[in-house]
Enzyme design. Structure first.
Site, PDB file in Angstrom:
ATOM      1  N   TYR A  32      37.780  39.208  56.753  1.00 19.38           N
ATOM      2  CA  TYR A  32      37.818  37.910  56.062  1.00 19.38           C
ATOM      3  C   TYR A  32      39.225  37.354  56.253  1.00 19.38           C
ATOM      4  O   TYR A  32      40.203  37.996  55.882  1.00 19.38           O
ATOM      5  CB  TYR A  32      37.497  38.115  54.578  1.00 19.38           C
ATOM      6  CG  TYR A  32      37.604  36.871  53.732  1.00 19.38           C
ATOM      7  CD1 TYR A  32      36.670  35.854  53.848  1.00 19.38           C
ATOM      8  CD2 TYR A  32      38.641  36.718  52.818  1.00 19.38           C
ATOM      9  CE1 TYR A  32      36.779  34.706  53.079  1.00 19.38           C
ATOM     10  CE2 TYR A  32      38.748  35.577  52.047  1.00 19.38           C
ATOM     11  CZ  TYR A  32      37.811  34.581  52.185  1.00 19.38           C
ATOM     12  OH  TYR A  32      37.920  33.445  51.423  1.00 19.38           O
ATOM     13  N   LYS A  41      30.891  35.047  44.732  1.00 21.26           N
ATOM     14  CA  LYS A  41      29.740  34.911  45.621  1.00 21.26           C
ATOM     15  C   LYS A  41      28.451  35.333  44.909  1.00 21.26           C
ATOM     16  O   LYS A  41      28.002  34.624  44.032  1.00 21.26           O
ATOM     17  CB  LYS A  41      30.009  35.687  46.909  1.00 21.26           C
ATOM     18  CG  LYS A  41      31.420  35.447  47.497  1.00 21.26           C
ATOM     19  CD  LYS A  41      31.610  34.032  48.003  1.00 21.26           C
ATOM     20  CE  LYS A  41      33.064  33.672  48.329  1.00 21.26           C
ATOM     21  NZ  LYS A  41      33.788  34.580  49.209  1.00 21.26           N
ATOM     22  N   ASP A  67      35.255  46.109  51.056  1.00 18.87           N
ATOM     23  CA  ASP A  67      34.930  44.797  50.479  1.00 18.87           C
ATOM     24  C   ASP A  67      33.409  44.671  50.533  1.00 18.87           C
ATOM     25  O   ASP A  67      32.833  44.458  51.599  1.00 18.87           O
ATOM     26  CB  ASP A  67      35.620  43.696  51.294  1.00 18.87           C
ATOM     27  CG  ASP A  67      35.386  42.300  50.711  1.00 18.87           C
ATOM     28  OD1 ASP A  67      34.385  42.112  49.993  1.00 18.87           O
ATOM     29  OD2 ASP A  67      36.191  41.392  50.994  1.00 18.87           O
ATOM     30  N   ARG A  94      44.925  38.905  27.591  1.00 23.32           N
ATOM     31  CA  ARG A  94      45.274  39.311  28.964  1.00 23.32           C
ATOM     32  C   ARG A  94      45.068  40.806  29.153  1.00 23.32           C
ATOM     33  O   ARG A  94      44.623  41.255  30.205  1.00 23.32           O
ATOM     34  CB  ARG A  94      46.736  38.925  29.299  1.00 23.32           C
ATOM     35  CG  ARG A  94      47.211  39.559  30.608  1.00 23.32           C
ATOM     36  CD  ARG A  94      48.448  38.923  31.231  1.00 23.32           C
ATOM     37  NE  ARG A  94      49.477  38.587  30.282  1.00 23.32           N
ATOM     38  CZ  ARG A  94      50.255  39.473  29.643  1.00 23.32           C
ATOM     39  NH1 ARG A  94      50.120  40.762  29.866  1.00 23.32           N
ATOM     40  NH2 ARG A  94      51.167  39.067  28.791  1.00 23.32           N
TER      41      ARG A  94
HETATM   42  C1  LIG Z   1      35.091  34.859  49.576  1.00 23.74           C
HETATM   43  C2  LIG Z   1      35.490  36.212  50.044  1.00 23.74           C
HETATM   44  C3  LIG Z   1      36.714  36.773  49.654  1.00 23.74           C
HETATM   45  C4  LIG Z   1      37.747  36.012  48.805  1.00 23.74           C
HETATM   46  O1  LIG Z   1      37.278  35.808  47.521  1.00 23.74           O
HETATM   47  P1  LIG Z   1      37.792  34.587  46.580  1.00 23.74           P
HETATM   48  O2  LIG Z   1      36.968  34.773  45.356  1.00 23.74           O
HETATM   49  O3  LIG Z   1      37.501  33.334  47.336  1.00 23.74           O
HETATM   50  O4  LIG Z   1      39.238  34.779  46.351  1.00 23.74           O
HETATM   51  C5  LIG Z   1      37.010  38.049  50.090  1.00 23.74           C
HETATM   52  N1  LIG Z   1      36.157  38.748  50.860  1.00 23.74           N
HETATM   53  C6  LIG Z   1      34.969  38.237  51.256  1.00 23.74           C
HETATM   54  C7  LIG Z   1      34.073  39.064  52.103  1.00 23.74           C
HETATM   55  C8  LIG Z   1      34.594  36.952  50.866  1.00 23.74           C
HETATM   56  O5  LIG Z   1      33.416  36.458  51.268  1.00 23.74           O
END
Ligand SMILES: *Cc1c(COP(=O)(O)O)cnc(C)c1O
Length: 377
Positions: free
Chosen positions: A103, A200, A175, A51
């Site tokens: 988001y 992603k 982000d 961890r």
């Molecule tokens: C998918 C997404 C998230 C959240 O991410 P997870 O891996 O699903 O927790 C946050 N910001 C953006 C822009 C996203 O596309």
């Protein structure tokens, strides 16, 4: 080993890796949760307990820090866990500015969880610097950006917001999930923090969840995020890290190819009589086209929004008729996905009813164009 030991003992010890000088070319997977302690009390490479740190997570974190030009990266079990860590690093009473089309889980996190811990927030149009200044409060400590935004692909001038935030002594977090560091590197534009959903484009194959927080400098905030990672414990497994690290090796190739295909498809759909509007920053019709060229000089990403003539029902029909686009949420994988966002976000959302969000995969542009031609006929 020792034939006089019991078979249960021999089974455990005979199955341990004994060669410590193996030199594989590709990164091995280290599932071990715990590491040998040396007689002097130290640990090789400071690996003690999984961890706290492990070779797969450290490899991943170093790779992402390198790509974003950051000093420090902490990996988390999902994008939302990474985003939570940034908010948890703030103080009770702090105020946060978020985009009005953030988001949507980020707003839910603030509203349902962080507000109870004394964090307040205001949603503003991040395409408008005047709106940001207007929403400013003496306790504003963080500006949260997402560019291009989801799903209307609004852009934010990161450098301009950072310039303003510096003067007001606030942090800027971006982000950067959608553009990835292949197209935009916010830390180079003045941002303090970058977060990703590595689920992603980094992972890239729709088979692993992950997130990360990247810091520009090894400062107190970096230490706070590390502390939250270690004691909060929302960490990815070594296998998750291994998968994302593997994805990173082809990130640039994938994003460049997906971006090129998105540009070609956006141009084709914009000219199609059955389409009301295409929102894509790489089209001169995008209201912030000039800013797009500055923010993403090597291509405008693989996400686009397509508004189909004939309303929600017709949009659903078109989405279902496409053979090469899977109707599913998420983005950034090798396969093209499509989703009518309003159906996901609910009736309160300001997203147009007939807006289809596309995540372009690695299929050929010609095949995707043919698919749309047939679906629209
Ligand atoms: C998918 C997404 C998230 C959240 O991410 P997870 O891996 O699903 O927790 C946050 N910001 C953006 C822009 C996203 O596309």
């Amino acid at each position: 080993m020792h034939p006089k030991k019991d078979i249960s003992t021999r089974a455990v010890h005979a199955a341990q890796l004994k060669e410590t000088d193996v030199r594989p070319v590709s990164t091995p997977l280290y599932l071990s949760t715990t590491y040998h302690r040396n007689p002097d009390g130290t640990y090789n490479h400071d690996y003690l307990y999984s961890r706290a740190d492990n070779p797969n997570r450290r490899t991943l974190e170093k790779a992402i820090a390198e790509l974003e030009n950051g000093a420090n990266c902490c990996a988390f079990a999902s994008g939302m866990a990474a985003i939570s860590a940034v908010f948890q690093s703030l103080e009770t009473g702090d105020h946060v500015l978020i985009p009005d089309d953030v988001y949507f889980n980020v707003e839910l996190l603030l509203r349902e969880v962080m507000q109870r811990w004394g964090l307040s927030y205001t949603a503003v149009n991040m395409a408008d610097l005047k709106a940001i200044k207007g929403a400013w409060q003496p306790t504003t400590r963080l500006i949260w950006l997402e560019t291009p935004s989801n799903p209307q692909l609004k852009l934010t001038d990161i450098a301009a917001v950072c310039h303003f935030a510096k003067a007001a002594n606030a942090l800027v977090a971006v982000d950067n999930t959608w553009p990835t560091p292949v197209l935009t590197r916010p830390l180079e534009l003045g941002a303090d923090v970058v977060v990703h959903s590595t689920t992603k484009y980094f992972g890239g194959h729709s088979d692993v969840l992950g997130g990360c927080v990247v810091l520009k400098t090894e400062n107190e905030l970096a230490q706070r995020i590390q502390t939250i990672q270690k004691y909060g414990g929302g960490v990815p497994s070594p296998f998750d890290c291994w998968l994302i690290t593997r994805g990173i090796q082809t990130l640039a190739l994938r994003v460049k190819a997906q971006t090129q295909t998105a540009q070609v498809l956006a141009e084709f759909l914009e000219a199609h009589p059955a389409i009301e509007r295409v929102i894509y920053p790489g089209l001169p019709s995008h209201p912030q086209y000039a800013l797009a060229q500055r923010l993403m000089p090597s291509g405008c990403g693989a996400m686009l929004a397509v508004l189909v003539k004939g309303g929600a029902e017709r949009a659903d029909q078109v989405a279902q008729s496409l053979m090469l686009f899977t109707v599913a949420t998420s983005l950034g994988g090798v396969e093209s996905l499509i989703e009518r966002r309003k159906a996901v976000e609910g009736p309160a959302s300001s997203t147009p009813d007939n807006l289809l969000r596309l995540s372009i995969g690695l299929e050929s542009a010609a095949d995707l164009i043919n698919d749309w031609t047939e679906a629209l006929s």
